[in-house]
Design an enzyme around this catalytic site. Structure first.
Site, mmCIF file in Angstrom:
data_model
loop_
_atom_site.group_PDB
_atom_site.id
_atom_site.type_symbol
_atom_site.label_atom_id
_atom_site.label_comp_id
_atom_site.label_asym_id
_atom_site.label_seq_id
_atom_site.Cartn_x
_atom_site.Cartn_y
_atom_site.Cartn_z
ATOM 1 N N ASN A 37 -11.948 -35.318 49.469
ATOM 2 C CA ASN A 37 -11.210 -35.397 51.090
ATOM 3 C C ASN A 37 -12.393 -35.452 52.037
ATOM 4 O O ASN A 37 -13.109 -34.629 52.080
ATOM 5 C CB ASN A 37 -10.546 -33.911 51.102
ATOM 6 C CG ASN A 37 -9.389 -34.120 51.830
ATOM 7 O OD1 ASN A 37 -9.052 -35.235 52.489
ATOM 8 N ND2 ASN A 37 -8.689 -32.920 52.110
ATOM 9 N N TYR A 159 -6.859 -20.770 58.091
ATOM 10 C CA TYR A 159 -6.688 -21.931 57.060
ATOM 11 C C TYR A 159 -5.291 -21.493 56.428
ATOM 12 O O TYR A 159 -4.619 -20.520 56.053
ATOM 13 C CB TYR A 159 -7.741 -21.309 55.874
ATOM 14 C CG TYR A 159 -7.298 -22.009 54.610
ATOM 15 C CD1 TYR A 159 -7.518 -23.460 54.256
ATOM 16 C CD2 TYR A 159 -6.624 -21.349 53.579
ATOM 17 C CE1 TYR A 159 -7.153 -24.096 53.200
ATOM 18 C CE2 TYR A 159 -6.096 -22.000 52.508
ATOM 19 C CZ TYR A 159 -6.339 -23.409 52.095
ATOM 20 O OH TYR A 159 -6.076 -23.897 51.067
ATOM 21 N N GLU A 236 -8.717 -15.722 46.022
ATOM 22 C CA GLU A 236 -9.634 -16.937 45.870
ATOM 23 C C GLU A 236 -10.559 -17.131 46.866
ATOM 24 O O GLU A 236 -10.464 -16.719 48.003
ATOM 25 C CB GLU A 236 -8.478 -18.003 45.753
ATOM 26 C CG GLU A 236 -9.026 -19.621 45.842
ATOM 27 C CD GLU A 236 -7.983 -20.461 46.003
ATOM 28 O OE1 GLU A 236 -6.708 -20.069 45.779
ATOM 29 O OE2 GLU A 236 -8.177 -21.699 46.477
ATOM 30 N N HIS A 312 -7.846 -26.241 40.685
ATOM 31 C CA HIS A 312 -7.308 -26.538 42.172
ATOM 32 C C HIS A 312 -6.436 -27.839 41.770
ATOM 33 O O HIS A 312 -6.390 -28.694 40.937
ATOM 34 C CB HIS A 312 -8.889 -27.526 42.633
ATOM 35 C CG HIS A 312 -8.673 -27.476 43.971
ATOM 36 N ND1 HIS A 312 -9.565 -28.469 44.662
ATOM 37 C CD2 HIS A 312 -7.928 -27.308 45.148
ATOM 38 C CE1 HIS A 312 -9.126 -28.601 45.668
ATOM 39 N NE2 HIS A 312 -8.109 -27.793 46.245
#
Ligand code: GCO
Ligand code: MG
Length: 402
Positions: A37, A159, A236, A312
């Site tokens: 990304n 986030y 996490e 992920h």
């Protein structure tokens, strides 16, 4: 059998993806995800300029030897660009191997360890109430495990908060968006969110949370402790993990389960975390950690220490990665959970696949290989759209970890 051609397809059906297509002289084709990304073209160029020319004429069945050739042979080892490129080759070769054998990939790995794969969805809202409602929507859709991320009063663009309540895509502009981070506000807010979630939905759903590398080890220890009453499935990326020893301090002070690894590329990034049992879940994934061949090594090593997998699975990992990951998850004995952020309809159309969602789980298909293909004609209608991930600063302007 010989590899006769390989090419990189870069497309943007809603978001950017890099896909490697490998062709053989027997007419069999395999594909692998190479998406990194915000750095897509670096991997595309690494593959086109440096990897593809070395593949032509090789036997695609030599998956291990080709992996070693690209890893040891490159001299410059590791790193996200190199390992995503190796992963794409490896995934495409396992896909071809499955097609040669006429077997789904999980059979080549050793068969099924489970019938279906537990997944978690990413619920998010602009504030506490909206996030609580978003978690409720996932529960209504059958999810058994949900990660909750929320906007926080006084923090601009925290986030994990998307546009709309299901899709979340952080790479939102051609130059990095500036966001602001405020640790004290976050530390005060996060336990309130999970208290409210337990209060509203009871002990049933598994709840997860992504700190996204924002805390120091001691702050992470404090948060882990504060969240203990709310029984998280995991916390996490509590602190950046370049320094693996940092997790000793967190571990010493909290029993909240810890998950790390989405930015790791190789087993060396998590060697100490695993050996010292400093984490509970290892989050490396097919595309960023060298493909099935290397991920299998990491998972086997983790199994010695009762650490489970939790790969992920954000939207920037293409369906080709998800398909391969689901075969891996179906086989791997020490499976924990799989992240699943749904792709857009445009993405699903470009990457026809045979995996399906049912009752909070994903189930991989029985098609030989990993079960995902690419419609290149459709992909060509969605040209590359340069986008980068945001950056974060503290209120005084100091650069922080996004
Ligand atoms: C996750 C991740 C993602 C990343 C993204 C970066 O746990 O899903 O943290 O949201 O930020 O994959 O490209
Ligand atoms: Mg994450």
């Amino acid at each position: 059998m010989k590899i006769t051609a390989a090419r990189v397809v870069v497309c943007s059906p809603g978001r950017n993806f890099v896909t490697l297509v490998i062709e053989t002289d027997q007419g069999l084709t395999g594909i692998g995800d190479a998406t990194l990304n915000g750095r897509e073209l670096a991997v595309a160029s690494y593959l086109t300029e440096h990897v593809i020319p070395t593949l032509i004429g090789r036997d695609p069945q030599q998956v291990e030897d080709i992996w070693q050739y690209l890893y040891r042979g490159a001299y410059w080892r590791r790193g996200p660009v190199t390992m995503s490129a190796i992963a794409a080759v490896d995934t495409a070769l396992w896909d071809i191997k499955g097609k040669i054998a006429g077997l789904p990939l999980y059979q080549l790995l050793g068969g099924k360890s489970r019938e279906r794969v537990l997944v978690y969805g990413h619920a998010n809202g602009r504030g506490l109430e909206e996030t609580v409602d978003a978690v409720g929507k996932y529960i209504d859709e059958g999810y058994k495990a949900i990660r909750a991320q929320s906007g926080i009063p006084g923090i601009d663009k925290a986030y994990g908060v998307g546009r709309g309540d299901t899709y979340y895509e952080p790479a939102d502009a051609s130059l990095p968006t500036e966001t602001v981070w405020d640790t004290p506000r976050y530390l005060a807010f996060a336990p309130q969110l999970f208290a409210k979630l337990r209060d509203t939905y009871g002990e049933g759903p598994e709840l997860l949370h992504d700190v996204h590398h924002r805390l120091t080890p001691n702050e992470a220890a404090q948060l882990g402790r504060a969240l203990e009453p709310h029984r998280l499935f995991w916390m996490e990326d509590a602190t950046p993990a370049e320094n693996q020893e940092a997790f000793r301090h967190i571990r010493r002070h909290t029993t909240t389960p810890l998950a790390v690894g989405e930015v790791f590329n190789t087993i060396w990034d998590c060697k100490q975390l695993i050996e010292e049992q400093l984490i509970d879940y290892i989050r490396c994934t097919v595309v960023h950690a060298g493909g099935i061949t290397h991920l299998r090594r990491i998972a086997d090593f983790a199994a010695l220490y009762q650490i489970r997998t939790g790969s992920h699975g954000a939207t920037d990992l293409s369906p080709a990665c998800m398909g391969a990951a689901l075969h891996f998850d179906t086989w791997v004995p020490n499976f924990g959970i799989q992240e699943y952020m749904r792709h857009s309809e445009e993405t699903d159309a470009v990457f026809p696949h045979d995996y399906r969602f049912e009752d909070g789980h994903l189930i991989c298909g029985e098609t030989p290989g990993h079960g995902v293909t690419i419609d290149e004609a459709l992909a060509a209608k969605y040209p590359y759209d340069p986008r980068q991930l945001p950056v974060a600063r503290l209120h005084d302007g100091t650069m922080w970890n996004w």
